[in-house]
Structures are given as structure tokens and as C-alpha cells.
Design a protein around this motif. Structure first.
Motif, PDB file in Angstrom:
ATOM      1  N   MET A   1       1.022  -1.184  -0.121  1.00 58.51           N
ATOM      2  CA  MET A   1      -0.027   0.216  -0.034  1.00 58.51           C
ATOM      3  C   MET A   1       0.883   1.203   0.176  1.00 58.51           C
ATOM      4  O   MET A   1       1.931   1.380   0.576  1.00 58.51           O
ATOM      5  CB  MET A   1      -0.937   0.128   1.242  1.00 58.51           C
ATOM      6  N   VAL A   2       0.624   2.077  -0.954  1.00 60.83           N
ATOM      7  CA  VAL A   2       1.516   3.180  -0.934  1.00 60.83           C
ATOM      8  C   VAL A   2       0.664   4.448  -0.882  1.00 60.83           C
ATOM      9  O   VAL A   2      -0.510   4.766  -0.998  1.00 60.83           O
ATOM     10  CB  VAL A   2       1.868   3.443  -2.587  1.00 60.83           C
ATOM     11  N   ARG A   3       1.117   5.323   0.164  1.00 63.10           N
ATOM     12  CA  ARG A   3       0.428   6.672   0.485  1.00 63.10           C
ATOM     13  C   ARG A   3       1.415   7.815   0.213  1.00 63.10           C
ATOM     14  O   ARG A   3       2.554   7.812   0.351  1.00 63.10           O
ATOM     15  CB  ARG A   3       0.124   6.813   2.039  1.00 63.10           C
ATOM     16  N   GLY A   4       0.708   8.525  -0.526  1.00 62.57           N
ATOM     17  CA  GLY A   4       1.668   9.934  -1.041  1.00 62.57           C
ATOM     18  C   GLY A   4       0.950  10.978  -1.631  1.00 62.57           C
ATOM     19  O   GLY A   4      -0.251  10.993  -1.606  1.00 62.57           O
ATOM     20  N   ARG A   5       1.624  11.431  -2.864  1.00 64.52           N
ATOM     21  CA  ARG A   5       0.799  12.658  -3.654  1.00 64.52           C
ATOM     22  C   ARG A   5       1.092  12.428  -5.260  1.00 64.52           C
ATOM     23  O   ARG A   5       2.130  11.506  -5.518  1.00 64.52           O
ATOM     24  CB  ARG A   5       1.271  13.856  -3.056  1.00 64.52           C
ATOM     25  N   ILE A   6       0.358  12.810  -6.116  1.00 60.91           N
ATOM     26  CA  ILE A   6       0.510  12.754  -7.488  1.00 60.91           C
ATOM     27  C   ILE A   6       1.147  13.907  -7.819  1.00 60.91           C
ATOM     28  O   ILE A   6       1.043  14.994  -7.446  1.00 60.91           O
ATOM     29  CB  ILE A   6      -0.966  12.814  -8.051  1.00 60.91           C
ATOM     30  N   HIS A   7       2.223  13.583  -8.799  1.00 59.20           N
ATOM     31  CA  HIS A   7       3.091  14.467  -9.340  1.00 59.20           C
ATOM     32  C   HIS A   7       2.868  14.495 -10.763  1.00 59.20           C
ATOM     33  O   HIS A   7       3.250  13.377 -11.484  1.00 59.20           O
ATOM     34  CB  HIS A   7       4.551  14.478  -8.841  1.00 59.20           C
ATOM     35  N   TYR A   8       2.691  15.725 -11.372  1.00 58.65           N
ATOM     36  CA  TYR A   8       2.622  15.840 -12.969  1.00 58.65           C
ATOM     37  C   TYR A   8       4.052  16.327 -13.267  1.00 58.65           C
ATOM     38  O   TYR A   8       4.534  17.209 -12.708  1.00 58.65           O
ATOM     39  CB  TYR A   8       1.411  16.607 -13.569  1.00 58.65           C
ATOM     40  N   THR A   9       4.454  15.961 -14.511  1.00 54.28           N
ATOM     41  CA  THR A   9       5.775  16.498 -15.026  1.00 54.28           C
ATOM     42  C   THR A   9       5.538  16.875 -16.318  1.00 54.28           C
ATOM     43  O   THR A   9       4.793  16.137 -17.323  1.00 54.28           O
ATOM     44  CB  THR A   9       6.962  15.610 -14.936  1.00 54.28           C
TER      45      THR A   9
END
Length: 137
Positions: A82-90
Motif C-alpha cells: 500500500m502506497v500513501r503519497g501524492r500525485i506529481h505531474y511533469t
């Protein structure tokens, strides 16, 4: 406003790690998540053998420093995490001067939902503990 994402799925390949010139550890891995495919009435579609048909999506996960080191040492292909984090767009311009876009998940936490691999021979003497293989996905 917050940018928070939580994903649970299967690791697609052994994580790849590198260290920047500044000493930052960066580890990448792919994560597959699945959900049942549904028809236009919202009913779950099943194949001819009665198994549900699933849509699988692949996510690029990026971990830094301590989280990255732990993932590199203990995570392997096929594990459930399970991954908890944030979406990052490049976005970037490639060598042919074409604008490209990408999306990744920057992980703050990676929780093992199945047994982690042993980091090295240093843990060979430890006893394996039973795991719960009945984690639903």
C-alpha cells in the motif's frame, strides 16, 4: 487543499534505485491496481469460466531517501503493498522538440501487505513469521 493518494496493489518489477550527485536516494517501481470491469448497466462482467474481468492500471511510484532505501532492500516483484503519497505531474521537451507529459506517485509511506524479502544474508538466521495471505484485493 491537499493532494493525497492511497493505492494498494502488486509490485510489477524489482524496484530500481539510484543516488543523485547530491546524495539523495531515489527508488522507482511500478504498481498494478485492478478493479472489476462493468457493463453499461453497472454489472460486473464475467468471462466464460465465471471469473470477473478486471481493468488493470499501472502506476509509477517514486520514493526518496529512507523510504527509497527500505523499498530497495525489501520490496520485490509480485509483493502486495500500500502506497500513501501524492500525485506529481511533469512535462518536458524531448530530443525531437516534442512536448511530453508524465504522472507519478511520490510515496511518503510504503506499507508491506505481504511478507518482505530478506535484505541479505544478515537475516538468514531469523525465523520466518506466518503471514496472512487472505488480504482482499
Amino acid at each position: 487543499m491537499q493532494n493525497i493518494v492511497i493505492l494498494a496493489g502488486n509490485v510489477g518489477a524489482t524496484p530500481e534505485a539510484r543516488t543523485t550527485q547530491g546524495g539523495t536516494k531515489i527508488t522507482h517501481f511500478s504498481l498494478a491496481t485492478s478493479r472489476p470491469k462493468r457493463d453499461s448497466d453497472g454489472k460486473v462482467i464475467k468471462d466464460r469460466d465465471g471469473y470477473r474481468v478486471e481493468d488493470t492500471e499501472w502506476h509509477r511510484i517514486t520514493c526518496f531517501n529512507g523510504v527509497g532505501k527500505t523499498v530497495e532492500e525489501y520490496v520485490d516483484k509480485g509483493m502486495k503493498v500500500m502506497v500513501r503519497g501524492r500525485i506529481h505531474y511533469t512535462s518536458w521537451t524531448d530530443q525531437d522538440d516534442i512536448k511530453r507529459y508524465g504522472t507519478e506517485i511520490i510515496a511518503d509511506e510504503v506499507t508491506f501487505l505481504t511478507r518482505a524479502r530478506q535484505a541479505s544474508e544478515q537475516q538468514q538466521g531469523e525465523r520466518d513469521l506466518p503471514i496472512d495471505d487472505d488480504i482482499p484485493f
